[in-house]
Design an enzyme around this catalytic site. Structure first.
Site, PDB file in Angstrom:
ATOM      1  N   HIS A 238      14.016  60.797  50.594  1.00 23.68           N
ATOM      2  CA  HIS A 238      12.564  60.628  50.769  1.00 23.68           C
ATOM      3  C   HIS A 238      12.170  59.205  51.188  1.00 23.68           C
ATOM      4  O   HIS A 238      11.046  59.002  51.635  1.00 23.68           O
ATOM      5  CB  HIS A 238      11.810  60.977  49.487  1.00 23.68           C
ATOM      6  CG  HIS A 238      11.980  62.396  49.038  1.00 23.68           C
ATOM      7  ND1 HIS A 238      11.676  63.464  49.850  1.00 23.68           N
ATOM      8  CD2 HIS A 238      12.437  62.922  47.869  1.00 23.68           C
ATOM      9  CE1 HIS A 238      11.921  64.598  49.183  1.00 23.68           C
ATOM     10  NE2 HIS A 238      12.388  64.295  47.991  1.00 23.68           N
TER      11      HIS A 238
ATOM     12  N   ASP B 226      18.977  70.382  49.077  1.00 25.11           N
ATOM     13  CA  ASP B 226      18.131  69.929  47.969  1.00 25.11           C
ATOM     14  C   ASP B 226      16.847  70.765  47.977  1.00 25.11           C
ATOM     15  O   ASP B 226      16.402  71.223  49.037  1.00 25.11           O
ATOM     16  CB  ASP B 226      17.821  68.446  48.198  1.00 25.11           C
ATOM     17  CG  ASP B 226      17.089  67.756  47.058  1.00 25.11           C
ATOM     18  OD1 ASP B 226      17.726  66.928  46.387  1.00 25.11           O
ATOM     19  OD2 ASP B 226      15.878  68.015  46.881  1.00 25.11           O
TER      20      ASP B 226
ATOM     21  N   HIS C 229      13.882  69.876  47.660  1.00 18.57           N
ATOM     22  CA  HIS C 229      12.787  69.191  48.354  1.00 18.57           C
ATOM     23  C   HIS C 229      13.137  68.982  49.828  1.00 18.57           C
ATOM     24  O   HIS C 229      14.299  68.739  50.162  1.00 18.57           O
ATOM     25  CB  HIS C 229      12.518  67.830  47.697  1.00 18.57           C
ATOM     26  CG  HIS C 229      12.189  67.926  46.232  1.00 18.57           C
ATOM     27  ND1 HIS C 229      13.129  67.728  45.246  1.00 18.57           N
ATOM     28  CD2 HIS C 229      11.027  68.224  45.604  1.00 18.57           C
ATOM     29  CE1 HIS C 229      12.546  67.889  44.054  1.00 18.57           C
ATOM     30  NE2 HIS C 229      11.274  68.192  44.246  1.00 18.57           N
TER      31      HIS C 229
ATOM     32  N   ASP D  91      18.809  70.312  42.418  1.00 18.04           N
ATOM     33  CA  ASP D  91      17.494  70.740  41.917  1.00 18.04           C
ATOM     34  C   ASP D  91      17.064  72.083  42.505  1.00 18.04           C
ATOM     35  O   ASP D  91      16.031  72.628  42.121  1.00 18.04           O
ATOM     36  CB  ASP D  91      16.415  69.661  42.136  1.00 18.04           C
ATOM     37  CG  ASP D  91      16.480  69.014  43.498  1.00 18.04           C
ATOM     38  OD1 ASP D  91      17.209  69.528  44.380  1.00 18.04           O
ATOM     39  OD2 ASP D  91      15.791  67.993  43.698  1.00 18.04           O
TER      40      ASP D  91
END
Ligand code: ZN
Length: 314
Positions: free
Chosen positions: A127, A164, A166, A252
């Site tokens: 990110h 992931d 996200h 995650d």
């Protein structure tokens, strides 16, 4: 024949953790390494120590102003680097430099022919932006590796694969117009989860149109939905013939993560790793760097990362 899988473990990486109460305050490296030893995976890899990135290396992706601001904020800690996800803490600069430096150490060893596959559990900070922290990510080790592949090693066609939960916005947007960055990302739909991006119609811009694949899954999706999406990832990679592959395998996306809502099992991540290793061998001489990414349930991340590592050593 190249040496076995290189695995990076060490105290400087363990220090990339946020203060108590934060989801990323838990000792993720320790949980992974205990499980890897329990499964005897530690006997099947070469363990290397982290290294610290130089400021010049950070500047391959980040702005000088941002790098200096992280260094300043790292002295006393306190407050947030962003709007409330990424707290500043004492020693943060050195910890974040160890994540980036370790990724570059791995890259240099692959390019020197010392190995084909590397695994860095504490890494994959997808990110972070060139000029800002975001979503628990201070320096973007992945983007630094991509820039280094281009500028230092002359490797142009790079595949970035992200499972992931996200969306990997910190890799997607800087390379959105780059036709030689082949991007494939399976994540929870941005309408329900941070960072809110990665819609299916985001396929790359300008000359890069069609080189990016975003596959959002609805909350509650499990292995069946993942396997379908993964076939599209493999088709996308086959079409674009990368010379080098990066995988961010955040745990995650497994069922029970406290921050997200997908319900994958470690078998999904094992399947991704197994088929990606095979594809790398067919496509680019086997060169594959893997980063642990997110994951905020210790049992999940130990199981997910070990499932990936097992496929890499077998
Ligand atoms: Zn994540």
């Amino acid at each position: 024949m190249a040496a076995e899988v290189l695995l990076y473990i060490g105290e400087p990486l363990a220090r990339y953790r946020f203060p108590p109460g934060h989801p990323f305050s838990i000792d993720r490296q320790r949980a992974f390494w205990d499980e890897a030893q329990r499964q005897n995976l530690d006997q099947r890899v070469q363990v290397l120590a982290p290294r610290i990135a130089t400021r010049d290396e950070l500047l391959r992706f980040h702005t000088g102003r941002y790098v200096e601001s992280v260094a300043d904020r790292s002295i006393a800690g306190g407050g947030y680097l962003d709007y409330g996800d990424t707290p500043a803490f004492p020693g943060m600069f050195e910890a974040a430099c160890s994540v980036a430096g370790t990724a570059l150490d791995a890259l240099e060893r692959v390019m020197a022919g010392a190995t084909l596959r590397t695994f860095q559990p504490v890494g994959g900070l997808h990110h972070a932006r060139a000029d800002a922290a975001a979503g628990f990510c201070v320096f973007n080790d992945l983007a630094i590796v991509i820039r280094s592949l281009r500028d230092t090693h002359g490797v142009r066609r790079i595949a970035y694969v992200d499972i992931d939960v996200h969306h990997g916005d910190g890799v997607f947007y800087p390379f959105e117009r780059d036709p030689e960055l082949i991007f494939a990302d399976i994540h929870e739909d941005g309408r329900y989860l941070y960072p809110g991006t990665g819609h299916a119609d985001e396929t790359g811009a300008g000359a890069a149109a069609g080189t990016k694949l975003n596959l959002p899954l609805l909350p509650g999706a499990g292995d069946r939905e993942f396997f379908d999406a993964w076939e599209q990832v493999l088709d996308h990679l086959r079409r674009h013939r990368p010379e080098f592959i990066l995988l961010q395998c955040g745990a995650d996306s497994l069922r029970g993560d406290p921050l997200a809502h997908l319900r994958l099992t470690p078998a999904a991540h094992a399947h991704a790793a197994r088929t990606l290793c095979r594809f790398a061998e067919e496509s680019c001489g086997g060169r594959l760097m893997v980063f642990g990414g997110g994951g905020y349930d210790l049992r999940n991340l130990a199981a997910g990362w070990c499932a990936v590592l097992r496929e890499m050593v077998e």
